[in-house]
Design a protein around this motif. Structure first.
Motif, PDB file in Angstrom:
ATOM      1  N   LYS A 264      11.350 -38.384 -22.545  1.00 30.11           N
ATOM      2  CA  LYS A 264      11.053 -37.783 -21.255  1.00 30.11           C
ATOM      3  C   LYS A 264      10.354 -36.429 -21.423  1.00 30.11           C
ATOM      4  N   LEU A 265      10.868 -35.602 -22.326  1.00 29.92           N
ATOM      5  CA  LEU A 265      10.273 -34.287 -22.543  1.00 29.92           C
ATOM      6  C   LEU A 265       8.896 -34.385 -23.185  1.00 29.92           C
ATOM      7  N   ASN A 266       8.737 -35.255 -24.183  1.00 29.06           N
ATOM      8  CA  ASN A 266       7.419 -35.418 -24.804  1.00 29.06           C
ATOM      9  C   ASN A 266       6.401 -35.929 -23.790  1.00 29.06           C
ATOM     10  N   GLY A 267       6.808 -36.878 -22.954  1.00 28.00           N
ATOM     11  CA  GLY A 267       5.900 -37.377 -21.918  1.00 28.00           C
ATOM     12  C   GLY A 267       5.463 -36.270 -20.983  1.00 28.00           C
ATOM     13  N   ALA A 268       6.405 -35.447 -20.565  1.00 25.42           N
ATOM     14  CA  ALA A 268       6.079 -34.328 -19.683  1.00 25.42           C
ATOM     15  C   ALA A 268       5.158 -33.341 -20.383  1.00 25.42           C
ATOM     16  N   PHE A 269       5.397 -33.075 -21.670  1.00 25.67           N
ATOM     17  CA  PHE A 269       4.563 -32.129 -22.413  1.00 25.67           C
ATOM     18  C   PHE A 269       3.108 -32.592 -22.458  1.00 25.67           C
ATOM     19  N   TRP A 270       2.901 -33.885 -22.688  1.00 26.43           N
ATOM     20  CA  TRP A 270       1.535 -34.395 -22.820  1.00 26.43           C
ATOM     21  C   TRP A 270       0.864 -34.682 -21.485  1.00 26.43           C
ATOM     22  N   GLU A 271       1.647 -34.877 -20.427  1.00 26.08           N
ATOM     23  CA  GLU A 271       1.060 -35.242 -19.137  1.00 26.08           C
ATOM     24  C   GLU A 271       1.002 -34.103 -18.135  1.00 26.08           C
ATOM     25  N   SER A 272       1.620 -32.969 -18.435  1.00 23.50           N
ATOM     26  CA  SER A 272       1.697 -31.869 -17.479  1.00 23.50           C
ATOM     27  C   SER A 272       0.987 -30.641 -18.018  1.00 23.50           C
ATOM     28  N   SER A 273       0.637 -29.759 -17.107  1.00 23.37           N
ATOM     29  CA  SER A 273      -0.023 -28.534 -17.537  1.00 23.37           C
ATOM     30  C   SER A 273       0.961 -27.556 -18.164  1.00 23.37           C
ATOM     31  N   LEU A 274       2.211 -27.551 -17.694  1.00 24.41           N
ATOM     32  CA  LEU A 274       3.262 -26.692 -18.237  1.00 24.41           C
ATOM     33  C   LEU A 274       4.604 -27.391 -18.086  1.00 24.41           C
ATOM     34  N   VAL A 275       5.480 -27.167 -19.045  1.00 25.51           N
ATOM     35  CA  VAL A 275       6.844 -27.680 -18.949  1.00 25.51           C
ATOM     36  C   VAL A 275       7.786 -26.493 -19.147  1.00 25.51           C
ATOM     37  N   TYR A 276       8.579 -26.212 -18.110  1.00 22.28           N
ATOM     38  CA  TYR A 276       9.569 -25.149 -18.180  1.00 22.28           C
ATOM     39  C   TYR A 276      10.945 -25.752 -18.398  1.00 22.28           C
ATOM     40  N   LEU A 277      11.716 -25.123 -19.268  1.00 21.23           N
ATOM     41  CA  LEU A 277      13.077 -25.543 -19.556  1.00 21.23           C
ATOM     42  C   LEU A 277      14.011 -24.443 -19.077  1.00 21.23           C
ATOM     43  N   ILE A 278      14.931 -24.808 -18.215  1.00 26.57           N
ATOM     44  CA  ILE A 278      15.898 -23.866 -17.665  1.00 26.57           C
ATOM     45  C   ILE A 278      17.231 -24.181 -18.329  1.00 26.57           C
ATOM     46  N   PHE A 279      17.801 -23.191 -19.002  1.00 25.89           N
ATOM     47  CA  PHE A 279      18.963 -23.414 -19.851  1.00 25.89           C
ATOM     48  C   PHE A 279      20.264 -23.005 -19.176  1.00 25.89           C
ATOM     49  N   SER A 280      21.289 -23.825 -19.390  1.00 24.84           N
ATOM     50  CA  SER A 280      22.622 -23.531 -18.877  1.00 24.84           C
ATOM     51  C   SER A 280      23.668 -24.064 -19.850  1.00 24.84           C
ATOM     52  N   VAL A 281      24.666 -23.235 -20.128  1.00 21.34           N
ATOM     53  CA  VAL A 281      25.788 -23.681 -20.947  1.00 21.34           C
ATOM     54  C   VAL A 281      26.730 -24.472 -20.050  1.00 21.34           C
ATOM     55  N   GLN A 282      27.081 -25.666 -20.493  1.00 13.23           N
ATOM     56  CA  GLN A 282      27.971 -26.557 -19.747  1.00 13.23           C
ATOM     57  C   GLN A 282      29.236 -25.825 -19.329  1.00 13.23           C
ATOM     58  N   GLY A 283      29.562 -25.865 -18.035  1.00 13.23           N
ATOM     59  CA  GLY A 283      30.785 -25.269 -17.530  1.00 13.23           C
ATOM     60  C   GLY A 283      30.735 -23.766 -17.313  1.00 13.23           C
ATOM     61  N   SER A 284      29.594 -23.124 -17.582  1.00 14.49           N
ATOM     62  CA  SER A 284      29.507 -21.662 -17.463  1.00 14.49           C
ATOM     63  C   SER A 284      29.309 -21.187 -16.022  1.00 14.49           C
ATOM     64  N   GLY A 285      28.756 -22.053 -15.166  1.00 17.94           N
ATOM     65  CA  GLY A 285      28.457 -21.635 -13.798  1.00 17.94           C
ATOM     66  C   GLY A 285      27.251 -20.718 -13.706  1.00 17.94           C
ATOM     67  N   HIS A 286      26.475 -20.622 -14.803  1.00 16.30           N
ATOM     68  CA  HIS A 286      25.309 -19.747 -14.859  1.00 16.30           C
ATOM     69  C   HIS A 286      24.138 -20.442 -15.549  1.00 16.30           C
ATOM     70  N   PHE A 287      22.943 -19.949 -15.244  1.00 16.78           N
ATOM     71  CA  PHE A 287      21.776 -20.235 -16.066  1.00 16.78           C
ATOM     72  C   PHE A 287      21.673 -19.089 -17.065  1.00 16.78           C
ATOM     73  N   GLN A 288      21.224 -19.378 -18.280  1.00 17.18           N
ATOM     74  CA  GLN A 288      21.097 -18.332 -19.287  1.00 17.18           C
ATOM     75  C   GLN A 288      19.656 -17.887 -19.496  1.00 17.18           C
ATOM     76  N   GLY A 289      18.727 -18.473 -18.767  1.00 17.80           N
ATOM     77  CA  GLY A 289      17.325 -18.085 -18.881  1.00 17.80           C
ATOM     78  C   GLY A 289      16.432 -19.307 -18.882  1.00 17.80           C
ATOM     79  N   PHE A 290      15.123 -19.040 -19.055  1.00 17.93           N
ATOM     80  CA  PHE A 290      14.194 -20.161 -19.111  1.00 17.93           C
ATOM     81  C   PHE A 290      13.079 -19.894 -20.107  1.00 17.93           C
ATOM     82  N   ALA A 291      12.480 -21.000 -20.568  1.00 15.08           N
ATOM     83  CA  ALA A 291      11.449 -20.955 -21.597  1.00 15.08           C
ATOM     84  C   ALA A 291      10.377 -21.986 -21.283  1.00 15.08           C
TER      85      ALA A 291
END
Length: 122
Positions: free
Chosen positions: A43-70
């Motif tokens: 899924k991620l490789n397909g998005a990388f090759w078919e999209s202009s940009l792929v953003y990943l938003i990170f969250s630790v399971q059970g934390s109730g927070h996002f830790q940032g994005f890349a």
């Protein structure tokens, strides 16, 4: 491949990446790499090759927070990293961290995902 996606006209894609612990996020932020389960790789490789940009938003399971994005900066290769041990992860790929900050889910409750039954983004 470090070059941007070959399809510059297609939409930007966003994925929420759940991590089992904060240490994996810290390794990613220090080394500029990430690894996911083999079931997510296609899924991620397909998005990388078919999209202009792929953003990943990170969250630790059970934390109730996002830790940032890349931004996804390379496709996922076959090379594995020992940084995560033998936790069932697939190949490593490069990420460029844009923001490293703990953001509570409550701040994003107004965001709904139309591709996931309009559920809250968290």
């Amino acid at each position: 491949s470090k070059s941007p996606s070959p399809r510059q006209n297609t939409p930007v894609r966003y994925f929420i990446m759940k991590s089992s612990n904060l240490q994996n996020i810290e390794i990613s932020q220090q080394k500029g790499i990430w690894s996911t389960t083999p079931s997510n790789e296609r899924k991620l490789n397909g998005a990388f090759w078919e999209s202009s940009l792929v953003y990943l938003i990170f969250s630790v399971q059970g934390s109730g927070h996002f830790q940032g994005f890349a931004r996804m900066a390379s496709s996922i290769g076959r090379e594995k990293s020992q940084d995560w041990g033998s936790a069932g992860f697939g190949g490593v790929f490069k990420v460029e961290w844009i923001r490293k900050e703990s953001i509570p889910f409550q701040i994003t409750h107004h965001l709904l995902n139309p591709w996931n039954e309009n559920k809250k983004v968290q």
